[in-house]
Design a protein around this motif. Sequence first.
Motif, PDB file in Angstrom:
ATOM      1  N   LEU A 100      54.553  60.346 -20.227  1.00  0.00           N
ATOM      2  CA  LEU A 100      54.922  61.506 -21.045  1.00  0.00           C
ATOM      3  C   LEU A 100      53.741  62.457 -21.254  1.00  0.00           C
ATOM      4  N   GLU A 101      52.573  61.902 -21.552  1.00  0.00           N
ATOM      5  CA  GLU A 101      51.401  62.733 -21.864  1.00  0.00           C
ATOM      6  C   GLU A 101      51.056  63.664 -20.700  1.00  0.00           C
ATOM      7  N   ARG A 102      51.114  63.141 -19.484  1.00  0.00           N
ATOM      8  CA  ARG A 102      50.789  63.958 -18.298  1.00  0.00           C
ATOM      9  C   ARG A 102      51.843  65.049 -18.118  1.00  0.00           C
ATOM     10  N   VAL A 103      53.106  64.695 -18.235  1.00  0.00           N
ATOM     11  CA  VAL A 103      54.176  65.679 -18.047  1.00  0.00           C
ATOM     12  C   VAL A 103      54.111  66.737 -19.151  1.00  0.00           C
ATOM     13  N   TRP A 104      53.883  66.302 -20.400  1.00  0.00           N
ATOM     14  CA  TRP A 104      53.776  67.255 -21.514  1.00  0.00           C
ATOM     15  C   TRP A 104      52.628  68.232 -21.289  1.00  0.00           C
ATOM     16  N   SER A 105      51.513  67.741 -20.774  1.00  0.00           N
ATOM     17  CA  SER A 105      50.358  68.631 -20.552  1.00  0.00           C
ATOM     18  C   SER A 105      50.711  69.745 -19.574  1.00  0.00           C
ATOM     19  N   LEU A 106      51.581  69.479 -18.628  1.00  0.00           N
ATOM     20  CA  LEU A 106      52.012  70.502 -17.665  1.00  0.00           C
ATOM     21  C   LEU A 106      53.059  71.432 -18.263  1.00  0.00           C
ATOM     22  N   VAL A 107      54.051  70.859 -18.920  1.00  0.00           N
ATOM     23  CA  VAL A 107      55.138  71.646 -19.507  1.00  0.00           C
ATOM     24  C   VAL A 107      54.615  72.586 -20.594  1.00  0.00           C
ATOM     25  N   SER A 108      53.668  72.132 -21.366  1.00  0.00           N
ATOM     26  CA  SER A 108      53.190  72.925 -22.499  1.00  0.00           C
ATOM     27  C   SER A 108      52.113  73.937 -22.120  1.00  0.00           C
ATOM     28  N   ASP A 109      51.670  73.933 -20.866  1.00  0.00           N
ATOM     29  CA  ASP A 109      50.677  74.899 -20.393  1.00  0.00           C
ATOM     30  C   ASP A 109      51.418  76.044 -19.710  1.00  0.00           C
ATOM     31  N   ILE A 110      51.812  77.043 -20.507  1.00  0.00           N
ATOM     32  CA  ILE A 110      52.641  78.116 -19.949  1.00  0.00           C
ATOM     33  C   ILE A 110      51.922  78.902 -18.859  1.00  0.00           C
ATOM     34  N   SER A 134      58.592  86.227 -25.832  1.00  0.00           N
ATOM     35  CA  SER A 134      59.290  84.992 -26.189  1.00  0.00           C
ATOM     36  C   SER A 134      58.651  84.381 -27.418  1.00  0.00           C
ATOM     37  N   HIS A 135      59.475  83.710 -28.211  1.00  0.00           N
ATOM     38  CA  HIS A 135      59.054  83.101 -29.471  1.00  0.00           C
ATOM     39  C   HIS A 135      59.300  81.597 -29.383  1.00  0.00           C
ATOM     40  N   ILE A 136      58.258  80.800 -29.626  1.00  0.00           N
ATOM     41  CA  ILE A 136      58.426  79.346 -29.619  1.00  0.00           C
ATOM     42  C   ILE A 136      59.290  78.979 -30.836  1.00  0.00           C
ATOM     43  N   ILE A 137      60.426  78.316 -30.581  1.00  0.00           N
ATOM     44  CA  ILE A 137      61.343  77.950 -31.664  1.00  0.00           C
ATOM     45  C   ILE A 137      61.394  76.442 -31.881  1.00  0.00           C
ATOM     46  N   GLU A 138      60.811  75.682 -30.950  1.00  0.00           N
ATOM     47  CA  GLU A 138      60.765  74.225 -31.091  1.00  0.00           C
ATOM     48  C   GLU A 138      59.541  73.739 -30.334  1.00  0.00           C
ATOM     49  N   CYS A 139      58.738  72.906 -30.982  1.00  0.00           N
ATOM     50  CA  CYS A 139      57.572  72.338 -30.327  1.00  0.00           C
ATOM     51  C   CYS A 139      57.311  70.958 -30.919  1.00  0.00           C
ATOM     52  N   GLU A 140      57.781  69.940 -30.216  1.00  0.00           N
ATOM     53  CA  GLU A 140      57.556  68.548 -30.602  1.00  0.00           C
ATOM     54  C   GLU A 140      56.774  67.904 -29.471  1.00  0.00           C
ATOM     55  N   PRO A 141      55.441  67.793 -29.608  1.00  0.00           N
ATOM     56  CA  PRO A 141      54.638  67.236 -28.520  1.00  0.00           C
ATOM     57  C   PRO A 141      55.237  65.938 -27.979  1.00  0.00           C
ATOM     58  N   LEU A 142      55.234  65.858 -26.648  1.00  0.00           N
ATOM     59  CA  LEU A 142      55.755  64.728 -25.878  1.00  0.00           C
ATOM     60  C   LEU A 142      57.281  64.628 -25.907  1.00  0.00           C
ATOM     61  N   ARG A 143      57.970  65.570 -26.563  1.00  0.00           N
ATOM     62  CA  ARG A 143      59.441  65.492 -26.667  1.00  0.00           C
ATOM     63  C   ARG A 143      60.159  66.761 -26.247  1.00  0.00           C
ATOM     64  N   ALA A 144      59.777  67.919 -26.819  1.00  0.00           N
ATOM     65  CA  ALA A 144      60.552  69.140 -26.559  1.00  0.00           C
ATOM     66  C   ALA A 144      59.721  70.395 -26.780  1.00  0.00           C
ATOM     67  N   LEU A 145      60.011  71.392 -25.964  1.00  0.00           N
ATOM     68  CA  LEU A 145      59.418  72.712 -26.109  1.00  0.00           C
ATOM     69  C   LEU A 145      60.503  73.726 -25.792  1.00  0.00           C
ATOM     70  N   ALA A 146      60.744  74.668 -26.719  1.00  0.00           N
ATOM     71  CA  ALA A 146      61.794  75.669 -26.510  1.00  0.00           C
ATOM     72  C   ALA A 146      61.317  77.026 -26.995  1.00  0.00           C
ATOM     73  N   TRP A 147      61.825  78.058 -26.320  1.00  0.00           N
ATOM     74  CA  TRP A 147      61.510  79.414 -26.745  1.00  0.00           C
ATOM     75  C   TRP A 147      62.735  80.306 -26.600  1.00  0.00           C
ATOM     76  N   ALA A 148      62.802  81.283 -27.504  1.00  0.00           N
ATOM     77  CA  ALA A 148      63.851  82.300 -27.493  1.00  0.00           C
ATOM     78  C   ALA A 148      63.249  83.578 -26.929  1.00  0.00           C
ATOM     79  N   VAL A 149      63.968  84.219 -26.033  1.00  0.00           N
ATOM     80  CA  VAL A 149      63.493  85.441 -25.404  1.00  0.00           C
ATOM     81  C   VAL A 149      63.932  86.634 -26.248  1.00  0.00           C
TER      82      VAL A 149
END
Length: 168
Positions: free
Chosen positions: A24-34, A78-93
């Motif tokens: 999870l940590e490796r995948v999160w590091s990629l997903v969260s690096d916009i 875009s506005h970050i509307i959800e950020c739970e490290p290692l679980r979810a990242l969401a943004w509204a455009v």
Amino acid sequence: MEWTGARYADKPTLEVRTWIDAPLERVWSLVSDIALMPGMSEELQSVEWLDGAAGPAVGARFLGRSKHEALGEWQTTSHIIECEPLRALAWAVEDPEDPSAIWRFRLRPKDGGTELSEWMQLGPGRSGLSLAIDRMPDKEQKIVFVRLREFERNVTATLGAIKKRAEH
């Protein structure tokens, strides 16, 4: 032949999943690096954090510049509307209360690796797609269908690029 399908006002969605042989940590590091996302997308050309933000947190904003053969070039905030490290990242455009789209990555441990999904919703706020629909209202469902298929192709490619980076 009658076309039946989703209308923009229905807030159509799509979701693509992949399994990644990485923690999870490796995948999160990629997903969260916009900053990595433009290199994984045909459409997204560049991104930059706004207001001094250096990474994702609820309320943080970023500017994205995109390009599409038929739709031209545009930029969105875009506005970050959800950020739970290692679980979810969401943004509204654009407007978080009436977004033109919502994008979400979800991660979960699975079979010694990580299941990663990318979900998106069109609308309900106006977007470039709304302009195409305004010009050809009789073709709305086809326009939405074609755009969702484009997004599905792009999301599949993005997840494939994240998988490749995470596993190597």
